[in-house]
Design a protein around this motif. Structure first.
Motif, PDB file in Angstrom:
ATOM      1  N   ILE A 310       0.843  -1.200   0.000  1.00 30.75           N
ATOM      2  CA  ILE A 310       0.000   0.000   0.000  1.00 30.75           C
ATOM      3  C   ILE A 310       0.875   1.246   0.000  1.00 30.75           C
ATOM      4  N   GLU A 311       0.615   2.120  -0.959  1.00 29.06           N
ATOM      5  CA  GLU A 311       1.509   3.259  -1.168  1.00 29.06           C
ATOM      6  C   GLU A 311       0.772   4.560  -1.443  1.00 29.06           C
ATOM      7  N   ALA A 312      -0.496   4.525  -1.787  1.00 30.49           N
ATOM      8  CA  ALA A 312      -1.228   5.730  -2.184  1.00 30.49           C
ATOM      9  C   ALA A 312      -2.390   5.973  -1.230  1.00 30.49           C
ATOM     10  N   MET A 313      -2.726   7.259  -1.034  1.00 27.54           N
ATOM     11  CA  MET A 313      -3.790   7.615  -0.098  1.00 27.54           C
ATOM     12  C   MET A 313      -4.393   8.958  -0.480  1.00 27.54           C
ATOM     13  N   ALA A 314      -5.705   9.075  -0.332  1.00 24.96           N
ATOM     14  CA  ALA A 314      -6.387  10.352  -0.543  1.00 24.96           C
ATOM     15  C   ALA A 314      -7.617  10.419   0.345  1.00 24.96           C
ATOM     16  N   VAL A 315      -7.892  11.595   0.882  1.00 20.49           N
ATOM     17  CA  VAL A 315      -9.144  11.852   1.588  1.00 20.49           C
ATOM     18  C   VAL A 315     -10.165  12.290   0.543  1.00 20.49           C
ATOM     19  N   THR A 316     -11.262  11.558   0.452  1.00 19.48           N
ATOM     20  CA  THR A 316     -12.252  11.830  -0.596  1.00 19.48           C
ATOM     21  C   THR A 316     -13.533  12.461  -0.061  1.00 19.48           C
ATOM     22  N   GLY A 317     -13.677  12.597   1.236  1.00 14.19           N
ATOM     23  CA  GLY A 317     -14.869  13.211   1.796  1.00 14.19           C
ATOM     24  C   GLY A 317     -14.751  13.361   3.293  1.00 14.19           C
ATOM     25  N   LYS A 318     -15.600  14.214   3.836  1.00 11.62           N
ATOM     26  CA  LYS A 318     -15.611  14.460   5.274  1.00 11.62           C
ATOM     27  C   LYS A 318     -17.040  14.584   5.743  1.00 11.62           C
ATOM     28  N   HIS A 319     -17.365  13.891   6.830  1.00  8.94           N
ATOM     29  CA  HIS A 319     -18.714  13.907   7.389  1.00  8.94           C
ATOM     30  C   HIS A 319     -18.587  14.064   8.898  1.00  8.94           C
ATOM     31  N   GLY A 320     -18.745  15.300   9.361  1.00  6.41           N
ATOM     32  CA  GLY A 320     -18.553  15.539  10.778  1.00  6.41           C
ATOM     33  C   GLY A 320     -17.108  15.252  11.134  1.00  6.41           C
ATOM     34  N   GLY A 321     -16.896  14.363  12.078  1.00  5.93           N
ATOM     35  CA  GLY A 321     -15.541  14.008  12.464  1.00  5.93           C
ATOM     36  C   GLY A 321     -14.995  12.796  11.741  1.00  5.93           C
ATOM     37  N   ARG A 322     -15.701  12.317  10.715  1.00  2.00           N
ATOM     38  CA  ARG A 322     -15.270  11.125   9.980  1.00  2.00           C
ATOM     39  C   ARG A 322     -14.730  11.503   8.604  1.00  2.00           C
ATOM     40  N   LEU A 323     -13.644  10.847   8.216  1.00  2.00           N
ATOM     41  CA  LEU A 323     -13.038  11.058   6.909  1.00  2.00           C
ATOM     42  C   LEU A 323     -13.218   9.817   6.052  1.00  2.00           C
ATOM     43  N   ASP A 324     -13.562  10.016   4.790  1.00  5.87           N
ATOM     44  CA  ASP A 324     -13.548   8.940   3.806  1.00  5.87           C
ATOM     45  C   ASP A 324     -12.157   8.919   3.187  1.00  5.87           C
ATOM     46  N   VAL A 325     -11.483   7.791   3.296  1.00  8.85           N
ATOM     47  CA  VAL A 325     -10.104   7.671   2.828  1.00  8.85           C
ATOM     48  C   VAL A 325     -10.002   6.498   1.862  1.00  8.85           C
ATOM     49  N   VAL A 326      -9.343   6.723   0.739  1.00 11.46           N
ATOM     50  CA  VAL A 326      -9.080   5.661  -0.232  1.00 11.46           C
ATOM     51  C   VAL A 326      -7.584   5.407  -0.278  1.00 11.46           C
ATOM     52  N   LEU A 327      -7.209   4.134  -0.228  1.00 12.27           N
ATOM     53  CA  LEU A 327      -5.826   3.698  -0.352  1.00 12.27           C
ATOM     54  C   LEU A 327      -5.682   2.869  -1.631  1.00 12.27           C
ATOM     55  N   ALA A 328      -4.460   2.789  -2.132  1.00  6.86           N
ATOM     56  CA  ALA A 328      -4.190   1.902  -3.266  1.00  6.86           C
ATOM     57  C   ALA A 328      -2.802   1.306  -3.112  1.00  6.86           C
ATOM     58  N   SER A 329      -2.630   0.100  -3.627  1.00  4.60           N
ATOM     59  CA  SER A 329      -1.342  -0.581  -3.545  1.00  4.60           C
ATOM     60  C   SER A 329      -0.596  -0.473  -4.868  1.00  4.60           C
ATOM     61  N   ASP A 330       0.716  -0.478  -4.764  1.00  2.00           N
ATOM     62  CA  ASP A 330       1.608  -0.488  -5.922  1.00  2.00           C
ATOM     63  C   ASP A 330       2.036  -1.925  -6.161  1.00  2.00           C
ATOM     64  N   ASP A 331       1.624  -2.481  -7.281  1.00  2.00           N
ATOM     65  CA  ASP A 331       1.910  -3.890  -7.551  1.00  2.00           C
ATOM     66  C   ASP A 331       3.286  -4.118  -8.168  1.00  2.00           C
ATOM     67  N   ASN A 332       4.014  -3.024  -8.461  1.00  2.00           N
ATOM     68  CA  ASN A 332       5.351  -3.133  -9.059  1.00  2.00           C
ATOM     69  C   ASN A 332       5.352  -3.974 -10.334  1.00  2.00           C
ATOM     70  N   GLN A 333       4.174  -4.114 -10.938  1.00  2.00           N
ATOM     71  CA  GLN A 333       4.017  -4.928 -12.148  1.00  2.00           C
ATOM     72  C   GLN A 333       4.612  -6.319 -11.943  1.00  2.00           C
ATOM     73  N   SER A 334       4.337  -6.863 -10.746  1.00  2.00           N
ATOM     74  CA  SER A 334       4.861  -8.161 -10.353  1.00  2.00           C
ATOM     75  C   SER A 334       3.730  -9.178 -10.272  1.00  2.00           C
ATOM     76  N   VAL A 335       4.018 -10.405 -10.643  1.00  2.00           N
ATOM     77  CA  VAL A 335       3.008 -11.461 -10.577  1.00  2.00           C
ATOM     78  C   VAL A 335       2.674 -11.817  -9.137  1.00  2.00           C
ATOM     79  N   ASN A 336       3.510 -11.400  -8.197  1.00  2.00           N
ATOM     80  CA  ASN A 336       3.281 -11.726  -6.792  1.00  2.00           C
ATOM     81  C   ASN A 336       2.535 -10.640  -6.033  1.00  2.00           C
TER      82      ASN A 336
END
Length: 351
Positions: A310-336
């Motif tokens: 996991i290498e990427a992150m963004a806050v995509t929304g806010k609701h009161g004291g809660r944050l919507d957060v999206v993460l993404a992984s870097d697969d390094n173009q690897s079969v594993n």
């Protein structure tokens, strides 16, 4: 990449709402079923995982491999910008995550970039950090270079500076008020204490550009680096710490960091734990190994099959004291490894 071992307010709000709803409901995100407290998908009292998606794993778009994702940012058009460390910037549909466009990036000589951090500025241009030099460049929506920011000499890769190769500007974030840009070094400079990384800031000037600002020290957990940071409105930061151990898998932790009372280290040559230098305070929000696995599978040993690089992150929304957060992984173009997106609800609270 794999870590080292051991225009308007209304428009923006609509875009965020669209993205949040889309990621929640229309991207093959898998969620655990109802039942006990454990099945409420809690990773910790502060973090809940809402689902994950492998929809983009091992896919291509217009001849470009969709993977190697190192950064995410919400585009003001309601799409999710996803940066590949292989010189490609994708625009993903806010509802389906499917690519809408891909923009190739290059340096001033037309060479490929090790592009790692991404910010969508208020005028629609992109700020992209690379770790080879390191550098922060500004690009037009079409991918043309518009300029680059000053970087302190000490942060450059040796022998020009004291940074280690593959250990510079991994994280990049802009405070929501648009005034302060921050880049995170992934690993410590040579001569600094191991695990003491530097966060470099720039302040927006009267012409709309960025001038060098304060610098802060942040201490990672042993063996971990910083692949991404995201600024909150009050000046605090969400910080991802990550590491990889062969035969074991990934360690990924989400911290809340507060640099507001940290020492400006721009004039401190070596950070070796000397008295009077305050690092940014940090509070653990969640160790993602404690998240329910939601039925995920892994292609290599992992302490939790939900985890990957996991290498990427963004806050995509806010609701009161809660944050919507999206993460993404870097697969390094690897079969594993897997290109995987994660949706979290984060409650930073008063930590």
């Amino acid at each position: 990449m794999r870590p080292r071992t051991a225009h308007t307010v209304r428009t923006v709000r609509t875009a965020l709402a669209t993205l949040t709803a889309g990621v929640a409901a229309a991207t093959c995100l898998t969620a655990a079923g109802p039942a006990t407290a454990a099945a409420r998908n809690e990773c910790s009292p502060a973090v809940t995982i809402q689902g994950f998606s492998d929809a983009l794993d091992e896919t291509t778009f217009e001849g470009t491999f969709v993977g190697n994702l190192s950064a995410l940012a919400v585009d003001r058009r309601g799409t999710l910008a996803a940066l590949s460390d292989r010189s490609a910037l994708f625009s993903l549909d806010g509802r389906t995550l499917q690519p809408r466009a891909v923009t190739p990036l290059a340096d001033e000589n037309g060479a490929a970039l090790d592009s790692e951090g991404l910010v969508v500025d208020r005028d629609g241009t992109y700020l992209v950090s690379t770790e080879g030099e390191p550098a922060v460049r500004r690009y037009s929506p079409g991918g043309e270079i518009l300029g680059r920011l000053a970087v302190p000499d000490a942060l450059r890769v040796a022998p020009a500076g004291r940074a280690v190769s593959n250990g510079t500007f991994e994280g990049l974030t802009l405070r929501p008020d648009g005034r302060t840009l921050t880049a995170a070094m992934e690993y410590a400079l040579s001569g600094d204490s191991p695990g003491t990384v530097r966060f470099q800031t720039w302040r927006r000037d009267a012409r709309g550009g960025f001038a060098l600002g304060a610098q802060y020290a942040y201490r990672t957990d042993a063996g971990l680096g910083v692949p991404e940071i995201t600024a909150l409105a009050d000046g605090r930061l969400l910080v991802l710490e990550r590491g990889y151990t062969a035969g074991y898998g990934n360690t990924v932790r989400l911290y809340l960091a507060d640099p507001r009372r940290a020492t400006d280290t721009s004039g401190v040559a070596y950070l070796t734990g000397q008295p009077g230098v305050r690092t940014a305070a940090k509070t653990l929000l969640a160790d993602l190994v404690d998240c329910p696995d939601l039925g995920a599978t892994a292609r290599q040993p992992q302490p939790n099959p939900l985890l990957d690089n996991i290498e990427a992150m963004a806050v995509t929304g806010k609701h009161g004291g809660r944050l919507d957060v999206v993460l993404a992984s870097d697969d390094n173009q690897s079969v594993n490894q897997i290109t995987r997106f994660y949706r979290l609800t984060v409650r930073p609270g008063g930590h």
